[in-house]
Design an enzyme around this catalytic site. Structure first.
Site, PDB file in Angstrom:
ATOM      1  N   SER A 183       2.190 -10.919  -0.237  1.00  0.00           N
ATOM      2  CA  SER A 183       1.060 -10.004  -0.339  1.00  0.00           C
ATOM      3  C   SER A 183      -0.165 -10.598  -1.032  1.00  0.00           C
ATOM      4  O   SER A 183      -1.270 -10.117  -0.827  1.00  0.00           O
ATOM      5  CB  SER A 183       1.495  -8.723  -1.041  1.00  0.00           C
ATOM      6  OG  SER A 183       2.126  -8.997  -2.261  1.00  0.00           O
ATOM      7  N   HIS A 211       4.039  -6.083   4.697  1.00  0.00           N
ATOM      8  CA  HIS A 211       2.787  -6.594   5.272  1.00  0.00           C
ATOM      9  C   HIS A 211       2.987  -7.251   6.636  1.00  0.00           C
ATOM     10  O   HIS A 211       2.037  -7.744   7.218  1.00  0.00           O
ATOM     11  CB  HIS A 211       2.138  -7.612   4.315  1.00  0.00           C
ATOM     12  CG  HIS A 211       1.469  -6.985   3.135  1.00  0.00           C
ATOM     13  ND1 HIS A 211       0.262  -6.327   3.229  1.00  0.00           N
ATOM     14  CD2 HIS A 211       1.847  -6.897   1.843  1.00  0.00           C
ATOM     15  CE1 HIS A 211      -0.095  -5.871   2.029  1.00  0.00           C
ATOM     16  NE2 HIS A 211       0.859  -6.209   1.173  1.00  0.00           N
ATOM     17  N   LYS A 242       1.317   1.162   4.922  1.00  0.00           N
ATOM     18  CA  LYS A 242       0.358   0.111   5.255  1.00  0.00           C
ATOM     19  C   LYS A 242      -0.069   0.256   6.712  1.00  0.00           C
ATOM     20  O   LYS A 242      -0.824   1.175   7.018  1.00  0.00           O
ATOM     21  CB  LYS A 242       0.940  -1.249   4.889  1.00  0.00           C
ATOM     22  CG  LYS A 242       0.991  -1.391   3.353  1.00  0.00           C
ATOM     23  CD  LYS A 242       1.553  -2.657   2.817  1.00  0.00           C
ATOM     24  CE  LYS A 242       1.385  -2.665   1.292  1.00  0.00           C
ATOM     25  NZ  LYS A 242       2.540  -3.213   0.594  1.00  0.00           N
TER      26      LYS A 242
END
Ligand SMILES: *Cc1c(COP(=O)(O)O)cnc(C)c1O
Length: 402
Positions: A183, A211, A242
């Site tokens: 990240s 991610h 996300k």
């Protein structure tokens, strides 16, 4: 009581003296490609809203419709109040999305890591973890009684050595844990090598793809799909906060993993499940990811374009290979100064310094999304150039650039 408050004031003063006390930015509208802060429109390079889904009409409509049908709250934890069919529907779809037998949702990605590590590992076991794994993995490991082994970031030889140590120590279950995409740096885990080393040592692999999902793999199925390692990664952790654009976390894997979590994961047992609106919006998000692959394609076009622009200006983007693109400038103070200068020039991006990243690797982290236009990205690059020059971060090499 007052002594505690006094002591907190001292602690805050010390943080302030180090320049680590930063007020929260207050957005006066939705998280989008641009945000409004203090009445000004800024290009937003701070969110994980990779595919622009958090304002997508289909998600919004699904949330509203589910609220009308199912109510605003879910009542209690699922083991007590029962589980709503909607939650199980999302879990079936997540399992299909990830190519696993089953999935279980938890309150957040953070809760998912705490839950799964605590449920599958105990005192006789071992966890082997990349040094740069996300804080929620580190906290999850702290809460288990398993033996802990840490390998240098992305270092497969060190991983092998740590696996050998775990074997020598006679550990029962051995679990290798890695972020799919890291990240802070935006690099992708060397998953094929990790899986090979783990298989040789008789260890299982868990990937936290917070991610990676929505970003890598077919229709955003994530890092495991990207490397075609289906069936060789036992546990896939993901977030719904996300790219999916909503809120929540999940664990995808074989059915016995899900069943153990239902019986033993403390964040599942002692925390109420999501409101129906959240669940319905997540289901809609998975549908949109399949139906609108152009979003993922656009995300990559934008990410490559923006990183190429930063590199052409002479910035150091580290080992980024995904839409997470750090601009590494050195100590924390410089990173904060760059973030402030960018804000003045119409760009919202966070400065990150020690202890979040190494002392000499303070940075402004940027994340472009599928929703950014070329014009917005060009404006952001101009701001970077102007701020970089004003702060003396761009040398002669950059001045002579293209
Ligand atoms: C963001 C993130 C999480 C936490 O997810 P939330 O849903 O925000 O709690 C967990 N792991 C990694 C690797 C992350 O980047």
């Amino acid at each position: 009581m007052n002594d505690l408050l006094q002591s907190l004031r001292h602690e805050l003063a010390a943080l302030d003296a180090e320049g680590r006390l930063r007020p929260l930015a207050v957005l006066e509208g939705p998280q989008d490609a641009e945000v409004t802060i203090a009445g000004r429109r800024l290009v937003n390079l701070s969110s994980n809203n990779y595919l622009g889904l958090n304002t997508h009409p289909r998600l919004v409509e699904a949330a509203v419709a589910a609220t009308r049908t199912w109510g605003v709250g879910s009542g209690a934890v699922r083991t007590i109040a029962g589980t709503q069919a909607l939650h199980e529907e999302l879990e079936r779809r997540l399992a299909a999305f990830k190519g696993t037998e089953a999935a279980l949702t938890l309150a957040s990605g953070y809760a998912a890591n705490l839950g799964v590590l605590g449920a599958v590992l105990d005192e006789p076991d071992a966890v082997v973890s990349d040094q740069l794994n996300h804080a929620s993995i580190i906290d999850g490991i702290r809460l288990t009684r398993a033996h802990r082994y840490r390998y240098a970031h992305a270092d497969l030889d060190d991983l092998e050595a740590q696996l050998a140590a775990a074997r020598r120590d006679g550990c029962r279950r051995i679990l290798v844990v890695t972020d799919g995409v890291f990240s802070m740096d935006g690099d992708i885990a060397r998953l094929p090598g990790i899986v090979e080393r783990a298989e040789s040592a008789g260890a299982a692999v868990m990937v936290d793809d917070a991610h990676g999902s929505g970003v890598l793999g077919r229709a955003g199925r994530g890092t495991v799909d990207h490397f075609d390692l289906h069936g060789r990664v036992l546990i896939q952790v993901g977030t719904l906060s996300k790219a999916v654009g909503v809120l929540g976390g999940y664990v995808a894997g074989p059915l016995p993993v899900r069943t153990i979590l239902v019986h033993a994961a403390r964040p599942f047992l002692f925390s109420t499940s999501h409101p129906p609106a959240v669940v319905a919006a997540c289901i809609a998000a998975l549908e949109v990811m399949e139906a609108e692959p152009e979003r993922q394609a656009r995300l990559w076009v934008n990410a490559r374009r923006f990183r190429a622009g930063l590199l052409a200006l002479g910035f150091d983007c580290g080992r980024s290979e995904t839409p997470i693109t750090p601009v590494i400038v050195g100590e924390a103070g410089r990173a904060m100064a760059l973030a402030d200068a960018l804000r003045e020039r119409g760009v919202f991006a966070q400065g990150l310094g020690f202890p979040t990243v190494a002392r000499d690797a303070g940075r402004v982290r940027t994340i472009v999304t599928a929703s950014h236009t070329d014009e917005q990205l060009d404006r952001a690059l101009e701001a970077f150039e102007s701020a970089g020059r004003a702060l003396g971060l761009l040398g002669a090499a950059a001045a002579a650039g293209p």
